[in-house]
Scaffold this motif. Structure first.
Motif, PDB file in Angstrom:
ATOM      1  N   GLY A 111      -8.639  33.208  38.186  1.00  0.00           N
ATOM      2  CA  GLY A 111      -8.920  33.940  39.412  1.00  0.00           C
ATOM      3  C   GLY A 111      -8.263  33.371  40.644  1.00  0.00           C
ATOM      4  O   GLY A 111      -8.559  33.790  41.762  1.00  0.00           O
ATOM      5  N   GLY A 112      -7.367  32.424  40.509  1.00  0.00           N
ATOM      6  CA  GLY A 112      -6.676  31.819  41.646  1.00  0.00           C
ATOM      7  C   GLY A 112      -5.599  30.868  41.152  1.00  0.00           C
ATOM      8  O   GLY A 112      -5.363  30.736  39.952  1.00  0.00           O
ATOM      9  N   SER A 208     -15.947  39.353  33.320  1.00  0.00           N
ATOM     10  CA  SER A 208     -14.673  39.338  32.603  1.00  0.00           C
ATOM     11  C   SER A 208     -13.741  38.333  33.238  1.00  0.00           C
ATOM     12  O   SER A 208     -13.753  38.129  34.450  1.00  0.00           O
ATOM     13  N   GLY A 209     -12.909  37.706  32.418  1.00  0.00           N
ATOM     14  CA  GLY A 209     -11.914  36.777  32.930  1.00  0.00           C
ATOM     15  C   GLY A 209     -10.630  37.451  33.327  1.00  0.00           C
ATOM     16  O   GLY A 209      -9.670  36.790  33.690  1.00  0.00           O
ATOM     17  N   SER A 210     -10.552  38.775  33.259  1.00  0.00           N
ATOM     18  CA  SER A 210      -9.338  39.507  33.608  1.00  0.00           C
ATOM     19  C   SER A 210      -9.628  40.463  34.741  1.00  0.00           C
ATOM     20  O   SER A 210     -10.760  40.628  35.190  1.00  0.00           O
ATOM     21  N   GLU A 211      -8.566  41.109  35.244  1.00  0.00           N
ATOM     22  CA  GLU A 211      -8.718  42.035  36.357  1.00  0.00           C
ATOM     23  C   GLU A 211      -9.495  43.279  35.937  1.00  0.00           C
ATOM     24  O   GLU A 211     -10.266  43.829  36.707  1.00  0.00           O
ATOM     25  N   ARG A 212      -9.273  43.748  34.733  1.00  0.00           N
ATOM     26  CA  ARG A 212      -9.945  44.954  34.262  1.00  0.00           C
ATOM     27  C   ARG A 212     -11.254  44.567  33.577  1.00  0.00           C
ATOM     28  O   ARG A 212     -11.321  43.607  32.831  1.00  0.00           O
ATOM     29  N   SER A 213     -12.293  45.342  33.857  1.00  0.00           N
ATOM     30  CA  SER A 213     -13.592  45.053  33.258  1.00  0.00           C
ATOM     31  C   SER A 213     -14.334  46.358  33.046  1.00  0.00           C
ATOM     32  O   SER A 213     -14.274  47.261  33.872  1.00  0.00           O
ATOM     33  N   ASP A 214     -15.024  46.465  31.900  1.00  0.00           N
ATOM     34  CA  ASP A 214     -15.834  47.646  31.659  1.00  0.00           C
ATOM     35  C   ASP A 214     -17.276  47.427  32.100  1.00  0.00           C
ATOM     36  O   ASP A 214     -18.123  48.301  31.934  1.00  0.00           O
ATOM     37  N   GLU A 407     -10.898  43.920  47.966  1.00  0.00           N
ATOM     38  CA  GLU A 407     -11.081  44.129  46.526  1.00  0.00           C
ATOM     39  C   GLU A 407     -10.414  43.022  45.728  1.00  0.00           C
ATOM     40  O   GLU A 407     -10.996  42.494  44.771  1.00  0.00           O
ATOM     41  N   ARG A 408      -9.198  42.652  46.108  1.00  0.00           N
ATOM     42  CA  ARG A 408      -8.497  41.593  45.388  1.00  0.00           C
ATOM     43  C   ARG A 408      -9.266  40.276  45.466  1.00  0.00           C
ATOM     44  O   ARG A 408      -9.427  39.571  44.464  1.00  0.00           O
ATOM     45  N   VAL A 409      -9.763  39.949  46.668  1.00  0.00           N
ATOM     46  CA  VAL A 409     -10.484  38.683  46.829  1.00  0.00           C
ATOM     47  C   VAL A 409     -11.759  38.678  45.996  1.00  0.00           C
ATOM     48  O   VAL A 409     -12.052  37.707  45.285  1.00  0.00           O
ATOM     49  N   LEU A 410     -12.512  39.763  46.066  1.00  0.00           N
ATOM     50  CA  LEU A 410     -13.778  39.814  45.331  1.00  0.00           C
ATOM     51  C   LEU A 410     -13.550  39.820  43.830  1.00  0.00           C
ATOM     52  O   LEU A 410     -14.297  39.194  43.072  1.00  0.00           O
ATOM     53  N   LEU A 414     -14.693  36.627  40.570  1.00  0.00           N
ATOM     54  CA  LEU A 414     -15.452  36.817  39.329  1.00  0.00           C
ATOM     55  C   LEU A 414     -14.980  35.893  38.207  1.00  0.00           C
ATOM     56  O   LEU A 414     -15.804  35.207  37.583  1.00  0.00           O
ATOM     57  N   PRO A 415     -13.653  35.840  37.900  1.00  0.00           N
ATOM     58  CA  PRO A 415     -13.231  34.861  36.880  1.00  0.00           C
ATOM     59  C   PRO A 415     -13.444  33.420  37.309  1.00  0.00           C
ATOM     60  O   PRO A 415     -13.652  32.535  36.473  1.00  0.00           O
ATOM     61  N   MET A 416     -13.431  33.161  38.647  1.00  0.00           N
ATOM     62  CA  MET A 416     -13.703  31.795  39.109  1.00  0.00           C
ATOM     63  C   MET A 416     -15.153  31.412  38.820  1.00  0.00           C
ATOM     64  O   MET A 416     -15.442  30.293  38.402  1.00  0.00           O
ATOM     65  N   ILE A 417     -16.067  32.352  39.064  1.00  0.00           N
ATOM     66  CA  ILE A 417     -17.483  32.081  38.798  1.00  0.00           C
ATOM     67  C   ILE A 417     -17.703  31.897  37.296  1.00  0.00           C
ATOM     68  O   ILE A 417     -18.473  31.022  36.870  1.00  0.00           O
TER      69      ILE A 417
END
Length: 578
Positions: A111-112, A208-214, A407-410, A414-417
């Protein structure tokens, strides 16, 4: 007739000579127009490309990064997101593409760290260029890099500390630092609380560890302020109810999801001007009644199981819309495939493909399905889903640029958390981690009496460039940052770093400003791997780019290929396609 053997060929008639001859015969290896560079020339060019990439990226480093404006045809993008800049910038050189790919891989993992990866890899290569100019062989430099890499991993492991900070505070700090300088302070605080609420609702294990998440999705609605953003415990879709007589809210929603369309197929034949004619009005009436009976038959099983909300992936016949409205059933149509799948997962519904065999177990459920007007635009809310872990975040704002950045920052948090949940170790932020590694590498370099000493020192200088660059983003002089940081770390103040808010050197441990150990480790691994890969490239070949007429010709050939024609035949249901 006698041939004139003295005539010289014109320039365009000359055939390029091959590079290789076997038994006196020419051997062509590369296609016409391809370029090739080898040895030190190739290595020097690759390092220059890495330096250019550092210059391109460094303005987007740190919380006080600048903004890039990229023009792509008639569209102009304004972004402070490195990944967006890479997507919209045409990188033609293979080394630039390699470095950009490494940065993207780091971001998707943690995530960074995308900018740090490019800068660290580029500065390692730039410092190694000085050793190449002194005549050091690339393999000798590579050996030194491997030694330095092993030492960096050892130092980083010692610097990692177990997290003793509250998880909610860490999340809020990550969001604040990411949005610092872009938004008013009260909106930063609000979004930080919003993300913490999101994590508590979904659960860290479901992120999710990726940009896309269901599980989590972000929706944007222009109008209002960021402090009006909200979490929808369920789904919110940009949908309009297709009939004015349908209910605007349905409680205790029993939801049927239909795959495909609810209308009669119209397969095209060769003659698109076919017409159906009727001799008598009664024949037309019978035809229409037969058609309506057939359409109502589609819904016979669905209505039998007690559906009150019908969602169809594609279109619905107008007659059926009218019919469903009279029955008081809410119908929604035309879903993109990812959105359709999320609705199925959230509501627990099974996508129906056979309309004549529908069971109650195929239905999904939600507490309420209702229409909302946001800035005079219709949205459909599905709340209280069977799967309570599915949520949408509705972002409000005045411009698309601000919403895209938020949106990009938020999304990046998520993957950082999730990474923090998997490995709760932290390291000091503000450049303290990199400066401590740099100081330790300099001491370690003195243990070698060969060329590896020079390489390890070059790596130490590369790590020290990161806190220098971080200080320059808040108008601190690089030489002053180096002098003060070196002095404090030599005195044993290992947590000394740059307090960007106050523009001074401070104790990061006392201020509780940390970065993820996992993210820093990923940056180090990816940067070293990229630098080593580029350093070992001594031969690269670039094929000739097609001219515009050639490119158009290739596209026409692809469009009329046998595979394309076969696909068209299947789509239109034709036996032959001439």
């Amino acid at each position: 007739m006698k041939l004139d053997t003295t005539r010289r060929p014109l320039e365009h008639e000359r055939v390029p000579l091959p590079d290789i001859y076997e038994d006196g015969k020419p051997v062509y290896i590369l296609s016409k127009g391809a370029s090739r560079k080898t040895g030190r020339e190739a290595l020097r060019e690759n390092i220059q490309v890495a330096q250019v990439m550092v210059e391109f990226v460094k303005d987007l480093f740190g919380p006080y990064r600048m903004v890039k404006m990229i023009s792509e045809g008639k569209t102009t993008y304004v972004t402070s997101d490195l990944l967006t800049a890479f997507r919209k910038t045409p990188l033609s050189h293979p080394t630039a593409q390699l470095i950009a790919g490494a940065a993207v891989a780091t971001y998707r993992e943690c995530g960074g760290g995308a900018a740090s990866t490019v800068i660290l890899a580029g500065k390692i290569l730039e410092n190694c260029q000085q050793l190449l100019d002194l005549g050091v062989h690339p393999n000798a430099i590579a050996d030194g890099l491997l030694v330095a890499f092993e030492k960096v991993l050892e130092i980083a492991n010692k610097l990692a500390i177990r997290s003793n900070v509250d998880e909610s505070e860490f999340i809020k700090n990550v969001v604040r630092r990411s949005l610092s300088g872009k938004l008013p302070a009260h909106e930063e605080e609000y979004l930080a609380r919003l993300i913490y609420q999101l994590v508590k609702t979904v659960g860290v294990e479901n992120l999710s560890g990726s940009e896309r998440s269901d599980v989590v999705d972000f929706k944007k609605a222009l109008g209002g302020s960021l402090s009006e953003s909200e979490i929808i415990e369920g789904l919110i879709l940009r949908k309009e109810i297709p009939h004015m007589d349908m209910p605007r809210a349905v409680k205790d929603a029993k939801i049927a999801l239909v795959k495909g369309r609810l209308r009669l197929d119209r397969k095209l034949g060769r003659d698109e001007n076919r017409k159906i004619s009727f001799d008598k009005p009664e024949e037309l009436s019978r035809f229409e009644h037969s058609k309506q009976d057939l359409l109502r038959g589609f819904l016979q099983d669905i209505l039998r199981v007690g559906v009150n909300v019908l969602m169809v992936e594609e279109g619905i016949d107008d007659f059926l819309l009218e019919y469903l409205a009279r029955l008081g059933i809410l119908a929604i149509r035309r879903f993109p495939p990812p959105e359709f799948d999320r609705v199925a997962k959230a509501t627990g519904a099974t996508a129906i493909t056979d309309l004549y065999h529908v069971a109650p177990s195929d239905l999904g459920w939600a507490e309420v399905v209702e229409e909302r007007k946001i800035n005079r635009q219709p949205w459909l809310c599905i709340r209280g889903c069977k799967n309570p872990r599915t949520v949408d975040v509705l972002l409000r704002g005045t411009t698309n640029e601000v919403l895209d950045d938020v949106e990009r920052v938020l999304k990046g948090t998520l993957p950082m958390i999730k990474a923090l949940h998997e490995d709760d170790r932290l390291v000091w932020a503000g450049g303290a981690f990199e400066e401590e590694i740099s100081a330790s590498l300099r001491n370690y370099a003195s243990e070698f009496a060969d060329k590896r000493q020079l390489t390890v020192t070059a790596v130490a200088d590369a790590f020290e460039y990161l806190p220098v660059l971080l200080g320059e983003t808040v108008d601190l002089k690089g030489i002053d940052v180096i002098a003060e940081l070196r002095a404090k770390h030599n005195q044993g103040q290992r947590s000394a770093g740059i307090n960007l808010a106050e523009k001074r050197i401070a104790d990061m441990d006392a201020l509780k400003i940390y970065d993820l150990y996992k993210m820093k480790l990923q940056v180090v691994k990816t940067a070293f791997e990229t630098a080593l890969t580029i350093l070992r490239i001594d031969d690269f070949i670039i094929g000739r780019k097609l001219s515009e007429p050639e490119l158009n010709y290739m596209q026409r050939m692809k469009g009329s290929s046998p595979e394309k024609l076969e696909k068209m035949r299947e789509d239109y249901g034709l036996e032959t396609l001439e």
